[in-house]
Design a protein around this motif. Structure first.
Motif, PDB file in Angstrom:
ATOM      1  N   ARG A  81       0.550  13.579  10.749  1.00  0.00           N
ATOM      2  CA  ARG A  81       1.123  14.679  11.513  1.00  0.00           C
ATOM      3  C   ARG A  81       2.575  14.920  11.156  1.00  0.00           C
ATOM      4  N   SER A  82       3.197  13.978  10.462  1.00  0.00           N
ATOM      5  CA  SER A  82       4.616  14.100  10.121  1.00  0.00           C
ATOM      6  C   SER A  82       4.904  13.195   8.926  1.00  0.00           C
ATOM      7  N   PRO A  83       6.054  13.370   8.264  1.00  0.00           N
ATOM      8  CA  PRO A  83       6.444  12.456   7.180  1.00  0.00           C
ATOM      9  C   PRO A  83       6.509  10.998   7.643  1.00  0.00           C
ATOM     10  N   ALA A  84       6.853  10.800   8.913  1.00  0.00           N
ATOM     11  CA  ALA A  84       6.919   9.430   9.438  1.00  0.00           C
ATOM     12  C   ALA A  84       5.537   8.780   9.419  1.00  0.00           C
ATOM     13  N   ASP A  85       4.492   9.563   9.727  1.00  0.00           N
ATOM     14  CA  ASP A  85       3.121   9.029   9.674  1.00  0.00           C
ATOM     15  C   ASP A  85       2.766   8.612   8.257  1.00  0.00           C
ATOM     16  N   ALA A  86       3.133   9.441   7.286  1.00  0.00           N
ATOM     17  CA  ALA A  86       2.843   9.117   5.888  1.00  0.00           C
ATOM     18  C   ALA A  86       3.544   7.825   5.476  1.00  0.00           C
ATOM     19  N   ARG A  87       4.772   7.658   5.960  1.00  0.00           N
ATOM     20  CA  ARG A  87       5.528   6.445   5.608  1.00  0.00           C
ATOM     21  C   ARG A  87       4.883   5.204   6.235  1.00  0.00           C
ATOM     22  N   LEU A  88       4.439   5.327   7.469  1.00  0.00           N
ATOM     23  CA  LEU A  88       3.767   4.201   8.126  1.00  0.00           C
ATOM     24  C   LEU A  88       2.495   3.817   7.385  1.00  0.00           C
ATOM     25  N   LYS A  89       1.745   4.811   6.944  1.00  0.00           N
ATOM     26  CA  LYS A  89       0.507   4.536   6.199  1.00  0.00           C
ATOM     27  C   LYS A  89       0.813   3.828   4.878  1.00  0.00           C
ATOM     28  N   LEU A  90       1.852   4.281   4.201  1.00  0.00           N
ATOM     29  CA  LEU A  90       2.248   3.638   2.944  1.00  0.00           C
ATOM     30  C   LEU A  90       2.614   2.173   3.180  1.00  0.00           C
ATOM     31  N   SER A  91       3.451   1.930   4.185  1.00  0.00           N
ATOM     32  CA  SER A  91       3.873   0.555   4.481  1.00  0.00           C
ATOM     33  C   SER A  91       2.686  -0.321   4.831  1.00  0.00           C
ATOM     34  N   ALA A  92       1.743   0.237   5.592  1.00  0.00           N
ATOM     35  CA  ALA A  92       0.570  -0.536   6.000  1.00  0.00           C
ATOM     36  C   ALA A  92      -0.286  -0.899   4.791  1.00  0.00           C
ATOM     37  N   GLU A  93      -0.461   0.050   3.885  1.00  0.00           N
ATOM     38  CA  GLU A  93      -1.300  -0.231   2.707  1.00  0.00           C
ATOM     39  C   GLU A  93      -0.624  -1.222   1.773  1.00  0.00           C
ATOM     40  N   VAL A  94       0.678  -1.078   1.574  1.00  0.00           N
ATOM     41  CA  VAL A  94       1.412  -2.039   0.734  1.00  0.00           C
ATOM     42  C   VAL A  94       1.314  -3.439   1.325  1.00  0.00           C
ATOM     43  N   GLN A  95       1.482  -3.556   2.640  1.00  0.00           N
ATOM     44  CA  GLN A  95       1.400  -4.864   3.284  1.00  0.00           C
ATOM     45  C   GLN A  95       0.002  -5.463   3.156  1.00  0.00           C
ATOM     46  N   LEU A  96      -1.000  -4.628   3.289  1.00  0.00           N
ATOM     47  CA  LEU A  96      -2.379  -5.108   3.127  1.00  0.00           C
ATOM     48  C   LEU A  96      -2.593  -5.667   1.731  1.00  0.00           C
ATOM     49  N   LEU A  97      -2.118  -4.953   0.714  1.00  0.00           N
ATOM     50  CA  LEU A  97      -2.269  -5.421  -0.670  1.00  0.00           C
ATOM     51  C   LEU A  97      -1.460  -6.690  -0.904  1.00  0.00           C
ATOM     52  N   ARG A  98      -0.257  -6.740  -0.364  1.00  0.00           N
ATOM     53  CA  ARG A  98       0.586  -7.930  -0.527  1.00  0.00           C
ATOM     54  C   ARG A  98      -0.073  -9.155   0.113  1.00  0.00           C
ATOM     55  N   ASP A  99      -0.575  -8.979   1.345  1.00  0.00           N
ATOM     56  CA  ASP A  99      -1.197 -10.097   2.052  1.00  0.00           C
ATOM     57  C   ASP A  99      -2.402 -10.641   1.300  1.00  0.00           C
ATOM     58  N   ASN A 100      -3.027  -9.776   0.525  1.00  0.00           N
ATOM     59  CA  ASN A 100      -4.222 -10.193  -0.234  1.00  0.00           C
ATOM     60  C   ASN A 100      -3.909 -10.434  -1.708  1.00  0.00           C
ATOM     61  N   LYS A 101      -2.604 -10.625  -1.996  1.00  0.00           N
ATOM     62  CA  LYS A 101      -2.119 -10.997  -3.329  1.00  0.00           C
ATOM     63  C   LYS A 101      -2.471  -9.973  -4.404  1.00  0.00           C
ATOM     64  N   GLN A 102      -2.610  -8.744  -4.013  1.00  0.00           N
ATOM     65  CA  GLN A 102      -2.832  -7.663  -4.979  1.00  0.00           C
ATOM     66  C   GLN A 102      -1.471  -7.044  -5.323  1.00  0.00           C
ATOM     67  N   TYR A 103      -0.646  -7.864  -5.982  1.00  0.00           N
ATOM     68  CA  TYR A 103       0.744  -7.491  -6.185  1.00  0.00           C
ATOM     69  C   TYR A 103       0.914  -6.296  -7.110  1.00  0.00           C
ATOM     70  N   GLN A 104       0.130  -6.231  -8.166  1.00  0.00           N
ATOM     71  CA  GLN A 104       0.278  -5.128  -9.108  1.00  0.00           C
ATOM     72  C   GLN A 104      -0.080  -3.799  -8.449  1.00  0.00           C
ATOM     73  N   ALA A 105      -1.138  -3.795  -7.666  1.00  0.00           N
ATOM     74  CA  ALA A 105      -1.546  -2.567  -6.988  1.00  0.00           C
ATOM     75  C   ALA A 105      -0.474  -2.112  -5.997  1.00  0.00           C
ATOM     76  N   ALA A 106       0.101  -3.079  -5.270  1.00  0.00           N
ATOM     77  CA  ALA A 106       1.160  -2.737  -4.321  1.00  0.00           C
ATOM     78  C   ALA A 106       2.394  -2.224  -5.047  1.00  0.00           C
ATOM     79  N   TYR A 107       2.725  -2.857  -6.173  1.00  0.00           N
ATOM     80  CA  TYR A 107       3.872  -2.446  -6.999  1.00  0.00           C
ATOM     81  C   TYR A 107       3.690  -1.019  -7.503  1.00  0.00           C
ATOM     82  N   ASP A 108       2.504  -0.715  -7.973  1.00  0.00           N
ATOM     83  CA  ASP A 108       2.222   0.630  -8.492  1.00  0.00           C
ATOM     84  C   ASP A 108       2.267   1.671  -7.379  1.00  0.00           C
ATOM     85  N   LEU A 109       1.754   1.310  -6.218  1.00  0.00           N
ATOM     86  CA  LEU A 109       1.757   2.230  -5.079  1.00  0.00           C
ATOM     87  C   LEU A 109       3.189   2.589  -4.684  1.00  0.00           C
ATOM     88  N   LEU A 110       4.078   1.601  -4.670  1.00  0.00           N
ATOM     89  CA  LEU A 110       5.482   1.864  -4.355  1.00  0.00           C
ATOM     90  C   LEU A 110       6.142   2.695  -5.441  1.00  0.00           C
TER      91      LEU A 110
END
Length: 583
Positions: free
Chosen positions: A394-423
């Motif tokens: 609904r807003s840029p803030a929502d998009a940012r929250l989704k990005l942070s959540a997905e990066v954290q999910l990948l990091r927690d599961n040691k998918q570092y390259q995928a998280a790096y590329d997403l950022l």
């Protein structure tokens, strides 16, 4: 004043003007003379003076209107006419004229608190702070003794827009001189002075005011609030005043504010002790149970955390806040924590049942993030990612929250390259975003790309020189690899300048000293950091220093505590493997 007095006619004029009747009449024909009643002090001449004053004020000549109304006020002694003349001058941005009218009003009606207050506020607006001593003293004299403490609480607000807060504090102290030794009002008076000193960034002066106020009345909340403000600004000398107040009033709500200050300064063990006192003595204090449960969860005390958070839910459900939105928000955090507890126990069905209770749309990112984490633990990482991505934006803030959540999910599961590329994709749209740069730098380290990590961290230091995380991360990186130790020490100390007392930065400094061979200093720093914040990472470092000193039993004890806090901490596990220990 009787019904037919001057203000009755004056108000009639105002009503006619607002309705447009007088304005139209003035344009078309001369106004009809209305003869005042026989018992009125307002004769025909004065009536027209008021009328003309209002017409000229609203017709673009406020100076003439002001003069006419002020003259009428002096003739009648009417308070509302004085007030109106002040208002006209203020609307015309003529501060000196407003001050003249307010002073005339006060002279005519010396017992008028409103007139005196106008004088005081206009002087402050004119930045004539030195002239405010007399009207402040008059305000005190006009206030009943039983209400003076309330007045003293309000006085600092008058100076909120004053340019020179230091001078304002001096003026207020001079005006309150006769009150500062009073056992009934002295504490409040010193608090008022302390608030202005605090606004002027005079921290030693604020501490002095708090100490003097508390010396007069240990049960007064004002000095303790000043002390809390100082404590949050890294002034540890003020903490004694907080303790003194809590000893005098153990059930005060201020204890919970003290807890928040302790949490903000990473003093979790001390915060927990205060929460234990609150929940023992005030078992219906809901917020204390939630904070207590959060700390217990951080310490991996799952059963205790669940008990505390369930207690919070019971209290909120039984006595919900005023609005349903507030109620939902207060419960959302509890449900997320209870879901996390169930998830750590691998009870995914229970975790999902807690998440299902969250109905607030604004908190759905947090709820879906937990659901995604549960899916990932079950080997369904991609499903978890899609769950996060399917959330509406609904807003840029929502998009940012989704990005942070997905990066954290990948990091927690040691998918570092995928998280790096997403950022990397996100940074193409926001190349100067220091938070995105920092997250990508930490992932570059996980990918063993030291040069890229250092480049990104130094880029952050240029963009935002006070971003202490960047200095700490680079300094710790050098220390952990036992390279460039002098530079590492400089970087970590720079971080501590921006975040003094942070136990995690202190941990980095302790590690630098250990790598540099300063073992005794490293031990001192790490013990102090671990006392402030029991954490698995700090436990790993402290245990290794103790181990190197031959204090094997103490090292094993600290490591066991660290494992209980977080059995999956990478630094802790690497330390066990390297030193071939199994606490």
């Amino acid at each position: 004043m009787d019904y037919y007095g001057p203000m009755s006619l004056y108000k009639s004029i105002a009503v006619l003007m607002l309705s447009g009747a007088l304005g139209a009449q003035a344009q078309d024909t001369a106004p009809t003379v209305v003869a005042p009643p026989a018992n009125s002090a307002l004769d025909g001449s004065l009536f027209y003076q008021l009328l003309l004053g209002e017409l000229t004020s609203q017709g673009g000549d406020p100076g003439t209107g002001y003069a006419l109304l002020l003259d009428a006020a002096r003739k009648t002694g009417d308070e509302q006419l004085y007030k109106r003349s002040v208002e006209i001058a203020l609307q015309a941005r003529s501060g000196e004229s407003a001050l003249q009218a307010a002073r005339a009003w006060r002279l005519a009606q010396p017992a008028s608190k409103e007139a005196n207050r106008y004088v005081l506020q206009i002087l402050i607006a004119l930045n004539r702070l030195g002239d405010t001593v007399e009207p402040i003293k008059r305000e005190i004299a006009l206030t009943d003794a039983s209400e003076r403490s309330v007045l003293f609480n309000v006085l600092p607000n008058y100076f909120a827009r004053a340019n020179d807060k230091k001078l304002a504090a001096q003026v207020l102290e001079q005006a309150l001189a006769d009150q500062l030794a009073s056992p009934t009002t002295g504490a409040t008076a010193w608090t008022a002075i302390g608030r202005l000193r605090l606004a002027a960034a005079d921290l030693p002066g604020t501490l002095e005011a708090a100490r003097r106020g508390q010396a007069l009345d240990a049960s007064s909340e004002g000095p303790a609030l000043l002390a809390l403000a100082l404590l949050s600004l890294s002034q540890p000398q003020a903490e004694t005043l907080v303790h003194n107040y809590l000893a005098a009033k153990p059930l005060s709500d201020l204890r919970l504010e003290y807890v928040r200050v302790l949490l903000n300064t990473q003093r979790h063990s001390e915060a927990y002790e205060q929460l234990r006192i609150i929940t023992t003595n005030q078992p219906d204090e809901a917020q204390a149970w939630l904070l207590r449960g959060t700390l217990e969860l951080q310490d991996n005390r799952l059963s205790a955390a669940e008990t505390s958070i369930r207690r919070y839910v019971d209290l909120i459900t039984a006595k919900p806040p005023a609005t349903s939105e507030e109620r939902n928000r207060s419960l959302t955090q509890a449900y997320l924590l209870l879901a996390q507890i169930a998830e750590q126990r691998k009870d995914y069905a229970q975790a999902e049942s807690w998440l299902a209770k969250i109905s607030n749309a604004e908190d759905m990112v947090s709820a879906q993030s937990r659901r995604a984490a549960i899916l990932a633990r079950q080997g369904k990482l991609e499903e978890g990612r899609q769950l996060i991505r399917s959330l509406p934006e609904r807003s840029p803030a929502d998009a940012r929250l989704k990005l942070s959540a997905e990066v954290q999910l990948l990091r927690d599961n040691k998918q570092y390259q995928a998280a790096y590329d997403l950022l990397g994709e996100a940074l193409r749209g926001e190349p100067q975003d220091v938070n995105l740069l920092y997250d990508r730098a930490t992932l570059a380290e996980k990918l063993d790309n030291a040069a890229e990590m250092e480049r990104l961290l130094r880029q952050i230091m240029v963009i935002k020189p006070d971003y202490h995380h960047a200095y700490n991360a680079l300094g710790y990186f050098f220390a952990d690899r036992n390279i460039r130790l002098d530079e590492a020490r400089q970087l970590v100390r720079k971080a501590l300048e921006f975040a003094p007392g942070d136990p995690f930065i202190a941990d980095s400094l302790g590690w630098v000293e250990f790598r540099s061979g300063n073992t005794a200093e490293a031990l001192r720093i790490l013990q102090e950091a671990y006392k402030k914040r029991p954490d698995a990472e700090i436990a790993a470092h402290l245990g290794e220093v103790l181990w190197s000193l031959g204090q094997r039993d103490q090292a094993l004890s600290v490591w066991k505590e660290g494992r209980a806090l977080n059995a999956e901490n990478e630094t802790l596990l690497e330390t066990f493997k390297r030193l071939r220990v199994n606490p």
